[in-house]
Design an enzyme around this catalytic site. Structure first.
Site, short mmCIF file in Angstrom:
data_model
loop_
_atom_site.label_atom_id
_atom_site.label_comp_id
_atom_site.label_asym_id
_atom_site.label_seq_id
_atom_site.Cartn_x
_atom_site.Cartn_y
_atom_site.Cartn_z
N SER A 125 -6.89 0.59 -19.14
CA SER A 125 -7.21 1.67 -18.32
C SER A 125 -6.46 2.78 -19.02
CB SER A 125 -6.55 1.47 -17.13
OG SER A 125 -6.53 2.62 -16.31
N TYR A 150 1.32 -1.28 -11.97
CA TYR A 150 0.11 -1.69 -12.39
C TYR A 150 -0.22 -0.98 -13.84
CZ TYR A 150 -4.72 -0.61 -13.51
OH TYR A 150 -5.85 -0.39 -14.11
N LYS A 154 -0.50 -3.25 -17.63
CA LYS A 154 -1.58 -2.96 -18.56
C LYS A 154 -1.23 -2.68 -19.95
CE LYS A 154 -5.53 -3.29 -16.04
NZ LYS A 154 -6.25 -4.36 -16.39
C1 WQD Z 1 -9.22 10.36 -8.41
C2 WQD Z 1 -8.63 11.59 -7.87
C3 WQD Z 1 -6.89 12.03 -6.52
C4 WQD Z 1 -8.67 9.40 -3.06
C5 WQD Z 1 -6.93 5.01 -10.68
C6 WQD Z 1 -6.09 4.31 -11.38
C7 WQD Z 1 -6.98 4.05 -12.94
C8 WQD Z 1 -8.05 3.50 -12.46
C9 WQD Z 1 -9.04 4.32 -11.38
C10 WQD Z 1 -8.07 1.10 -12.45
C11 WQD Z 1 -7.37 12.03 -7.70
C12 WQD Z 1 -8.14 12.27 -5.80
C13 WQD Z 1 -8.60 10.20 -4.33
C14 WQD Z 1 -8.47 10.37 -1.82
C15 WQD Z 1 -8.19 12.23 -3.06
N1 WQD Z 1 -7.87 2.15 -11.86
N2 WQD Z 1 -8.54 11.42 -4.19
N3 WQD Z 1 -8.49 11.50 -2.01
O1 WQD Z 1 -5.88 7.99 -9.41
O2 WQD Z 1 -7.54 8.78 -11.11
O3 WQD Z 1 -7.03 6.57 -11.09
O4 WQD Z 1 -8.05 4.57 -10.46
O5 WQD Z 1 -8.57 0.98 -13.60
O6 WQD Z 1 -6.23 3.08 -13.52
O7 WQD Z 1 -4.91 5.13 -11.79
O8 WQD Z 1 -8.53 7.38 -9.30
O9 WQD Z 1 -9.97 7.61 -7.41
O10 WQD Z 1 -7.58 7.05 -6.75
O11 WQD Z 1 -8.39 9.34 -7.77
O12 WQD Z 1 -8.34 13.48 -3.08
O13 WQD Z 1 -8.59 9.64 -0.83
O14 WQD Z 1 -9.34 11.74 -6.44
O15 WQD Z 1 -6.00 12.65 -6.19
O16 WQD Z 1 -7.03 13.43 -8.37
P1 WQD Z 1 -7.14 7.65 -10.09
P2 WQD Z 1 -8.58 8.07 -7.78
#
Ligand code: WQD
Length: 339
Positions: A125, A150, A154
């Site tokens: 990731s 997590y 990785k």
């Molecule tokens: C994306 C953006 C949030 C939810 C994570 C893991 C990564 C991979 C993908 C496994 C951010 C914003 C989100 C919400 C929001 N996982 N958001 N409201 O954190 O970039 O990555 O998932 O491999 O390893 O770290 O993904 O989809 O959680 O967030 O505003 O209810 O959406 O702040 O900017 P992230 P995400």
């Protein structure tokens, strides 16, 4: 060619990768303990490909049960998806994450070496980069100290693979995904989280279908073009294609035995949270119910990939953008809710 063992084959990225592997002529088996997946996905894979995939309902921390799989099957390559992957949950339950992700990796690699598996592809990731100083992120971007158990699991698993295959006759690819999202165009498979999703795209479609009251946008005061965070959303079928291309790359023996190669898997395009919402609204013709709330701990302002290396070495070029991601994610959400 022996069989391809796909761990986590009943999960989101695993099931989509099984479809792509089968359509490229590979004979596959799955190993999945159904902790975050459902066996019914195997029926859908058969509907899409016409092929039965046998799943071994084995937990990777059960070394004895895992060894039996390697005794019963002639496995030439492993694509390892099976891991716990919720960032927030890993902060609450670090021991559970370290045991599952790291002990599982160790058991799997021990079996792979004992049974002369030739190729190992690992689901890593972009989290391993932490808050990258310069963008886009390349494979040479320094690995930062992990922001969560997590992310650290990785990093440790990548190192276990590199160190374990050194001087052995196995080659490996470490695939660092950016933000996987979307669903297979048939809408027979997609993201089916057992627990309530935390990731942006499935949260958007849950709000859109009415199963969740509103989307909270975690901050709109970042130093980005519209104040919300930027991410590189990669369609799950582009991701699946990359795994098949990585396996073909390893089979082509361009790596010397004992060598592992890292690849970023992202589109190179960043999308803000507000732009993602807008994309869903365009695709659905609806208005999304959302509000701006506080920043989420651990979030970084922007992250997107430089995938030149995967393009040049794997011949990989992602075809789908945020619109296709939203169209298939939304279509899948409607199918799941029988609408
Ligand atoms: C994306 C953006 C949030 C939810 C994570 C893991 C990564 C991979 C993908 C496994 C951010 C914003 C989100 C919400 C929001 N996982 N958001 N409201 O954190 O970039 O990555 O998932 O491999 O390893 O770290 O993904 O989809 O959680 O967030 O505003 O209810 O959406 O702040 O900017 P992230 P995400």
């Amino acid at each position: 060619m022996g069989k391809v063992l796909v761990t986590g084959g009943c999960g989101y990225i695993g099931s989509h990768t099984l479809v792509d592997l089968i359509e490229n002529g590979y004979e596959c088996i799955s190993l999945d303990n159904y902790l975050n997946s459902d066996p019914s996905v195997l029926d859908q894979i058969k509907e899409i490909t016409g092929k039965e995939v046998h799943n071994y309902p084995v937990d990777l921390v059960d070394k004895e049960a895992l060894s039996k799989v390697f005794q019963e099957e002639e496995i030439e390559a492993i694509i390892h998806f099976a891991a716990l992957k919720a960032v927030g949950e890993s902060v609450e339950k670090p021991i559970v994450y370290y045991r599952n992700n790291i002990e599982g990796q160790i058991n799997l690699m021990e079996c792979a070496l004992q049974h002369n598996v030739s190729h190992f592809i690992f689901s890593s990731s972009c989290t391993v980069y932490g808050k990258a100083e310069t963008l886009p992120v390349t494979e040479e971007t320094p690995i930062a100290s992990a922001e969560s158990p997590y992310g650290y699991s990785k990093q440790v698993c990548e190192r276990i693979i590199v160190d374990s295959i050194h001087n052995k006759n196995m080659t490996a690819c470490l695939l660092r995904y950016f933000n996987p999202a979307g669903a297979h165009e048939s809408l027979k498979i997609g993201e089916s989280p057992i627990n309530p999703p935390q990731n942006l795209v499935p949260v958007i479609t849950e709000v859109g279908i009415g199963n969740r009251k509103e989307l909270k946008v975690f901050g709109d005061d970042y130093d980005t073009r519209d104040g919300s965070c930027i991410r590189d959303y990669i369609h799950v079928m582009d991701l699946a294609d990359a795994h098949t291309k990585a396996l073909k790359f390893l089979e082509s023996k361009q790596l010397v035995e004992g060598q592992a190669e890292v690849f970023n898997l992202g589109t190179g395009k960043g999308t803000t949270v507000l732009e993602a919402i807008n994309s869903w609204e365009e695709v659905s013709g609806d208005c999304l119910n959302y509000s701006i709330s506080n920043r989420r701990a651990g979030d970084i302002p922007a992250m997107f990939a430089d995938y030149t290396k995967a393009k040049e070495k794997l011949g990989w070029d992602p075809k789908r953008g945020i619109r296709e991601i939203m169209a298939t994610a939304w279509g899948w959400e409607k199918v799941r809710n029988k609408m």
